[in-house]
Scaffold this active site. Structure first.
Site: not given
Ligand code: TA6
Length: 282
Positions: A257, A155
């Site tokens: 990602e 990510h």
């Molecule tokens: O990868 C994108 C995502 O799934 C978004 O929907 C967003 O909320 C982000 O990840 C961050 O997630 P987190 O749980 O780290 O706040």
């Protein structure tokens, strides 16, 4: 002078600092198995890490390269993005050579992970720093006797000077699932993705390398093994709802990602899979 790896503490977390003779360096936290910094040249930071990051041994670290496993987002009953990003990993390999430094971290199943997800597994994250390139490889090994199925992602929070001036190229023609439009699937029709509002998309089966252009620099992003590319920026309103991100920081980051998000990877007993993301300055 060869590459070098030092054991350090970063914001109170045990970490490794990888560096090379030509001045590249990266920091890798054992908590989360998470890259927190990468500078292909001294001072040229390419990874966003929130100054408001919460370091309490329970929360996910906001920024760097969180490892999502065995769940992506909220696509299941596990904690968001799974448990790997809030687990303590161990170092299993460190190597240095002429102009490279490489470290591998490992996470194996434990009573704690089995209470959430009842499967034996081994995760290995290999971080290789060489020249102006960073390779991140996530390997998943099914160490049990029954099949497993999982989602996974690196990510990556890229640090950018001003997100509105970025162009992300390479996604033209691929289908994406838009989380901000109830999961509707559309086909990318632009030569470049311009970020001027919230974006949260899973691009499916992306087979081309990507190029992130900023006004003063560019970054090549290549994926191997990962079928999907996720692009995320919360924009101003989303930023305001994220307690561990300073107001206005949505302008300083863009998540690009490598992911296996829109369908699960299935592994038979003893089988393994890997996904790799390569970042290279251009
Ligand atoms: O990868 C994108 C995502 O799934 C978004 O929907 C967003 O909320 C982000 O990840 C961050 O997630 P987190 O749980 O780290 O706040």
């Amino acid at each position: 002078m060869p590459g070098n790896i030092q054991t350090i503490e970063l914001r109170g977390l045990p970490a490794l600092r990888l560096s090379t003779a030509s001045g590249a360096n990266a920091a890798l936290s054992l908590y989360g198995g998470q890259v927190l910094s990468w500078q292909p040249r001294p001072g040229d930071e390419r990874i966003y890490l929130s100054e408001a990051v919460q370091v309490d041994g329970r929360s996910a670290l906001r920024g760097g390269v969180p490892v999502c496993f065995p769940q992506f987002g909220e696509q299941g009953a596990l904690p968001r993005h799974g448990f790997a990003r809030t687990a303590m990993w161990s170092v299993i390999e460190q190597r240095t050579g002429d102009d490279f430094a490489l470290a591998t971290l490992q996470l194996v199943d434990s009573p704690e992970t089995r209470s959430l997800w009842p499967h034996p597994f081994t995760l290995e994250l290999t971080v290789a720093l060489e020249g102006e390139r960073l390779d991140l490889e996530l390997e998943v090994i099914n160490s049990g006797h029954a099949p497993i199925a999982f989602n996974a992602a690196l990510h990556t929070y890229l640090r950018v000077a001003e997100v509105e001036e970025c162009r992300l190229e390479g996604l033209y023609g691929f289908n994406y699932q838009d989380a901000l439009k109830g999961g509707e699937v559309r086909r990318e029709s632009g030569d470049a993705l311009i970020i001027d509002d919230a974006v949260d998309r899973i691009y499916h089966d992306v087979t081309r390398p990507l190029l992130l252009r900023e006004s003063a620099r560019a970054l090549g992003i290549n994926h191997d093994g990962f079928p999907d590319v996720v692009v995320w920026n919360p924009w101003e309103d989303g930023n305001a709802r994220i307690a561990d991100m300073k107001a206005g920081d949505f302008r300083r980051m863009l998540c690009v990602e490598g992911a296996a998000a829109h369908r699960r990877i299935e592994l038979g007993a003893g089988e393994s899979w890997f996904g790799r993301q390569t970042l290279v300055t251009l």
